[in-house]
Design an enzyme around this catalytic site. Structure first.
Site, mmCIF file in Angstrom:
data_model
loop_
_atom_site.group_PDB
_atom_site.id
_atom_site.type_symbol
_atom_site.label_atom_id
_atom_site.label_comp_id
_atom_site.label_asym_id
_atom_site.label_seq_id
_atom_site.Cartn_x
_atom_site.Cartn_y
_atom_site.Cartn_z
ATOM 1 N N LEU A 128 12.984 -19.306 107.550
ATOM 2 C CA LEU A 128 13.481 -20.127 108.651
ATOM 3 C C LEU A 128 13.370 -21.621 108.373
ATOM 4 O O LEU A 128 14.026 -22.428 109.036
ATOM 5 C CB LEU A 128 12.723 -19.781 109.934
ATOM 6 C CG LEU A 128 12.940 -18.358 110.470
ATOM 7 C CD1 LEU A 128 12.069 -18.114 111.701
ATOM 8 C CD2 LEU A 128 14.405 -18.116 110.808
ATOM 9 N N GLY B 205 10.116 -17.100 103.567
ATOM 10 C CA GLY B 205 10.847 -16.045 102.878
ATOM 11 C C GLY B 205 9.975 -15.081 102.108
ATOM 12 O O GLY B 205 10.441 -14.028 101.662
ATOM 13 N N VAL C 5 12.785 -11.910 109.115
ATOM 14 C CA VAL C 5 12.650 -13.357 108.958
ATOM 15 C C VAL C 5 11.181 -13.761 108.986
ATOM 16 O O VAL C 5 10.354 -13.144 109.665
ATOM 17 C CB VAL C 5 13.412 -14.131 110.064
ATOM 18 C CG1 VAL C 5 14.895 -13.832 110.001
ATOM 19 C CG2 VAL C 5 12.871 -13.810 111.455
ATOM 20 N N CYS C 6 10.866 -14.798 108.199
ATOM 21 C CA CYS C 6 9.560 -15.447 108.254
ATOM 22 C C CYS C 6 9.802 -16.931 108.019
ATOM 23 O O CYS C 6 10.949 -17.381 108.025
ATOM 24 C CB CYS C 6 8.594 -14.847 107.231
ATOM 25 S SG CYS C 6 9.031 -15.195 105.514
ATOM 26 N N GLN C 7 8.767 -17.710 107.777
ATOM 27 C CA GLN C 7 8.970 -19.154 107.663
ATOM 28 C C GLN C 7 9.455 -19.579 106.276
ATOM 29 O O GLN C 7 10.310 -20.435 106.141
ATOM 30 C CB GLN C 7 7.668 -19.893 108.003
ATOM 31 C CG GLN C 7 7.863 -21.352 108.358
ATOM 32 C CD GLN C 7 8.702 -21.536 109.619
ATOM 33 O OE1 GLN C 7 8.660 -20.729 110.528
ATOM 34 N NE2 GLN C 7 9.460 -22.626 109.666
#
Length: 234
Positions: free
Chosen positions: A173, A148, A144-146
């Site tokens: 996220l 994608g 996961v990252c902010q």
């Protein structure tokens, strides 16, 4: 005289969709020559990257035993992250002090850093090593990252390193609704990427907009009082 010919790929190559995951299969043929030709074939299957939405990601964790790996930088991670996840950033703060880096850092901090709160970073040279230290190649990993983008880049690197059970959250996220995951931090997961002057500007714009709307309504409903307060210029 007997000879050995090293394995080489044949023309057999196909792709297929299995359980929402794209698969590639390549057949390798090894030839061993000793009077008669003996052919041996083995099938190698490599799983490609799987993108899922937030609800599907939640199911992967609860039902299939996926481990969450957060690849964001330290700043966003500390603002909000999924509880019990592993933090292995793909990018880390760039604190190098050569003249070129100093110039780039100064420019960055006065634009992207100032307005959007983005840290000045570089690729984490220990990323793969850190993942290997914590997870075996057969581990199921949800990256996961902010937004994608970093998780997709991290997944590509892990696939090249031999990891096959990898999934990423589409759009990151920022697309996760509040309450989807149990989180830790001072804000919601979808807001962890918001920082800098743009967040202050948003509040100022909201206040200014409210003032203008109220002024417009005052002029419409109380024109006489408005004319006294704001006399027309000659």
């Amino acid at each position: 005289m007997a000879g050995i010919i090293s394995p080489s790929p044949t023309a057999l190559y196909f792709t297929s969709n299995v359980g929402g995951r794209r698969l590639k299969a390549v057949s390798w043929a090894g030839k061993s020559v000793s009077g008669n030709v003996i052919r041996r074939r083995s099938l190698r299957i490599a799983a490609e990257l799987k993108f899922v939405n937030a609800e599907e990601a939640k199911q992967l964790i609860a039902e299939e035993g996926y481990s969450v790996v957060d690849v964001r930088d330290k700043t966003q991670f500390e603002r909000a992250h999924i509880k019990s996840c592993s933090h292995i950033p793909l990018f880390i703060y760039n604190e190098d002090n050569d003249i070129g880096t100093i110039i780039k850092r100064t420019v960055h901090n006065n634009f992207s850093g100032l307005f959007f709160g983005l840290p000045f970073t570089k690729v984490n040279p220990e990323f793969l090593k850190s993942v290997r230290n914590e997870f075996s190649q057969d581990s199921k990993l949800l990256l996961v990252c902010q937004e994608g983008l970093r998780s997709a880049a991290a997944a590509s690197r892990l696939e090249e390193a031999g990891y096959e059970n990898i999934a990423c959250v589409t759009s990151g996220l920022q697309s996760v609704k509040p309450g989807t995951f149990e989180s830790v931090g001072s804000t919601e997961l979808q807001n962890a990427g918001k920082a800098g002057l743009i967040t202050i500007q948003g509040k100022i714009s909201a206040v200014l907009g409210t003032v203008l709307v109220c002024a417009y309504l005052f002029i419409q409903f109380f024109p006489d009082q408005a004319e006294k307060l704001f006399p027309p210029t000659s």
